[in-house]
Design a protein around this motif. Structure first.
Motif, PDB file in Angstrom:
ATOM      1  N   VAL A 289      63.288  58.446  25.059  1.00 43.89           N
ATOM      2  CA  VAL A 289      62.482  58.720  26.253  1.00 43.89           C
ATOM      3  C   VAL A 289      61.879  57.402  26.749  1.00 43.89           C
ATOM      4  N   TYR A 290      62.033  57.146  28.042  1.00 44.54           N
ATOM      5  CA  TYR A 290      61.439  55.935  28.606  1.00 44.54           C
ATOM      6  C   TYR A 290      60.357  56.302  29.630  1.00 44.54           C
ATOM      7  N   VAL A 291      59.376  55.417  29.762  1.00 43.57           N
ATOM      8  CA  VAL A 291      58.357  55.490  30.804  1.00 43.57           C
ATOM      9  C   VAL A 291      58.274  54.089  31.419  1.00 43.57           C
ATOM     10  N   VAL A 292      58.673  53.982  32.678  1.00 40.20           N
ATOM     11  CA  VAL A 292      58.697  52.688  33.368  1.00 40.20           C
ATOM     12  C   VAL A 292      57.772  52.761  34.578  1.00 40.20           C
ATOM     13  N   GLU A 293      56.896  51.749  34.691  1.00 41.40           N
ATOM     14  CA  GLU A 293      56.001  51.656  35.850  1.00 41.40           C
ATOM     15  C   GLU A 293      56.459  50.505  36.733  1.00 41.40           C
ATOM     16  N   PHE A 294      57.027  50.867  37.893  1.00 41.87           N
ATOM     17  CA  PHE A 294      57.437  49.874  38.888  1.00 41.87           C
ATOM     18  C   PHE A 294      56.252  49.535  39.793  1.00 41.87           C
ATOM     19  N   VAL A 295      56.113  48.269  40.143  1.00 37.12           N
ATOM     20  CA  VAL A 295      55.153  47.850  41.163  1.00 37.12           C
ATOM     21  C   VAL A 295      55.959  47.415  42.385  1.00 37.12           C
ATOM     22  N   CYS A 296      55.886  48.215  43.443  1.00 36.65           N
ATOM     23  CA  CYS A 296      56.675  47.936  44.634  1.00 36.65           C
ATOM     24  C   CYS A 296      56.021  46.829  45.457  1.00 36.65           C
ATOM     25  N   ASP A 297      56.817  46.257  46.348  1.00 36.55           N
ATOM     26  CA  ASP A 297      56.316  45.155  47.171  1.00 36.55           C
ATOM     27  C   ASP A 297      55.179  45.570  48.088  1.00 36.55           C
ATOM     28  N   ASN A 298      55.005  46.865  48.309  1.00 31.98           N
ATOM     29  CA  ASN A 298      53.882  47.336  49.121  1.00 31.98           C
ATOM     30  C   ASN A 298      52.671  47.683  48.254  1.00 31.98           C
ATOM     31  N   SER A 299      52.712  47.248  46.988  1.00 35.86           N
ATOM     32  CA  SER A 299      51.636  47.451  46.007  1.00 35.86           C
ATOM     33  C   SER A 299      51.572  48.875  45.476  1.00 35.86           C
ATOM     34  N   GLN A 300      52.487  49.720  45.870  1.00 34.75           N
ATOM     35  CA  GLN A 300      52.539  51.081  45.337  1.00 34.75           C
ATOM     36  C   GLN A 300      53.096  51.049  43.922  1.00 34.75           C
ATOM     37  N   ILE A 301      52.498  51.825  43.036  1.00 31.42           N
ATOM     38  CA  ILE A 301      52.981  51.928  41.653  1.00 31.42           C
ATOM     39  C   ILE A 301      53.713  53.252  41.494  1.00 31.42           C
ATOM     40  N   VAL A 302      54.954  53.165  41.019  1.00 28.94           N
ATOM     41  CA  VAL A 302      55.776  54.357  40.805  1.00 28.94           C
ATOM     42  C   VAL A 302      56.096  54.453  39.322  1.00 28.94           C
ATOM     43  N   THR A 303      55.777  55.583  38.745  1.00 31.42           N
ATOM     44  CA  THR A 303      56.055  55.805  37.322  1.00 31.42           C
ATOM     45  C   THR A 303      57.293  56.681  37.189  1.00 31.42           C
ATOM     46  N   LEU A 304      58.286  56.179  36.471  1.00 30.62           N
ATOM     47  CA  LEU A 304      59.506  56.937  36.209  1.00 30.62           C
ATOM     48  C   LEU A 304      59.563  57.305  34.730  1.00 30.62           C
ATOM     49  N   LYS A 305      59.885  58.578  34.472  1.00 28.36           N
ATOM     50  CA  LYS A 305      60.065  59.071  33.105  1.00 28.36           C
ATOM     51  C   LYS A 305      61.460  59.692  33.017  1.00 28.36           C
ATOM     52  N   GLY A 306      62.146  59.448  31.921  1.00 28.98           N
ATOM     53  CA  GLY A 306      63.472  60.009  31.773  1.00 28.98           C
ATOM     54  C   GLY A 306      64.058  59.723  30.404  1.00 28.98           C
ATOM     55  N   ASN A 307      65.320  60.038  30.231  1.00 30.52           N
ATOM     56  CA  ASN A 307      66.004  59.864  28.960  1.00 30.52           C
ATOM     57  C   ASN A 307      67.089  58.799  29.090  1.00 30.52           C
TER      58      ASN A 307
END
Length: 312
Positions: A289-307
């Motif tokens: 299981v992974y949890v990745v937090e992307f920081v987009c160029d517009n400063s938005q943080i997107v958290t992705l969870k998956g296998n």
């Protein structure tokens, strides 16, 4: 009696017996005299003074075309100055005024006949008129739009005909600021204002928001990798476009044990990813299981969870 001799004091004379009507063309004091001669040539003259006032000469100094909701100054003006003037405005839409100076705006387009009557204390009066055209405001039709981070789009906007000038603000992220439809690629969500003026100098403006959102187009996380040293898909790492900074990436085994934890690195970099080891030992083939937090160029943080499946 011989014919009467009238002298109106302005160079005009008459020999009529009945007092004739006379029009004085200029204001002033005129000595008007009547001379009567009998048949025996006895002469008698009577003189009186006639005071001729100037007839007011109003004039409307304005452009013959205006725009809806534009404030207009209707000022009472005479060709030659005079005093004790009574003013009477008719603005052509049912409104009137007895004030010399007025501020008026029209809320409906159309053609109006504006009249100004000026009268003095003897009710000598004259009227000037102005056919006034009230033009409608230009119409701007626009809608908000959402684009992915790093994306671009022509702003969805249209106009009524006759637009002469365009001005967009702010200029950040626009391909042009004086065109009708610029291409927008802002980094952050931005509300743009378009100001237009048409051939009648009528103006209007509208706000259009371009929302910049981090979407599935901006990031990717693979669901399998095989760290077997063949140089192909050996490392599990996040990819991004417009979302190139990773705040954190954590990987857990099926029992919830944290097997990999990395923070503050760049996407698209295999050297920053997970090579399939748990500590110094190779992790077994399994689903993690992974949890990745992307920081987009517009400063938005997107958290992705998956296998992700590790294959050996």
């Amino acid at each position: 009696l011989k014919p009467y001799a009238w002298d109106f004091g302005d160079g005009s004379t008459s020999s009529a017996i009945t007092p004739p009507p006379h029009n004085f063309t200029q204001p002033g004091l005129y000595p008007v005299s009547l001379t009567v001669t009998t048949n025996n040539n006895c002469v008698s003259t009577f003189t009186d003074t006639v005071y001729v006032l100037r007839t007011p000469d109003p004039v409307i100094h304005m452009d013959a075309i205006t725009c809806v909701a534009r404030q207009l100054n209707f000022n009472g003006v005479l060709v030659q100055a005079d005093t004790a003037i009574q003013w009477n405005w008719n603005f052509g839409d049912g409104r009137t005024s007895t004030e010399q100076n007025n501020q008026v705006s029209y809320e409906k387009p159309g053609n109006y006949l504006v009249t100004l009557t000026a009268a003095n204390s003897f009710n000598c009066k004259a009227t000037d008129s102005l056919p006034l055209t009230v033009a409608p405001l230009p119409v701007i039709t626009a809608q908000a739009i959402t684009i992915p981070v790093g994306g671009q789009t022509p702003i969805p906007v249209s106009y009524t005909s006759g637009i002469k000038t365009y001005n967009w603000t702010p200029s950040d992220g626009l391909s042009c600021i004086n065109c009708a439809v610029p291409v927008a690629n802002p980094v952050q969500t931005t509300t743009y204002t378009i100001n237009v003026a048409d051939s009648n100098t009528c103006t209007n403006s509208a706000d259009i928001t371009v929302t910049v959102a981090c979407t599935a187009e901006n990031y990717f996380v693979p669901n399998t990798f095989s760290p077997n040293g063949d140089g192909m898909n050996d490392v599990f790492y996040p990819r991004g476009r417009g979302a190139t900074r990773i705040q954190s990436m954590r990987i857990f085994n099926r029992w919830g044990t944290l097997v990999f934890d990395k923070r503050g690195f760049t996407a698209n970099d295999p050297s920053a990813g997970w090579n399939g080891n748990y500590g110094t030992a190779a992790a077994p083939s399994d689903v993690y299981v992974y949890v990745v937090e992307f920081v987009c160029d517009n400063s938005q943080i997107v958290t992705l969870k998956g296998n992700v499946t590790l294959i050996r």
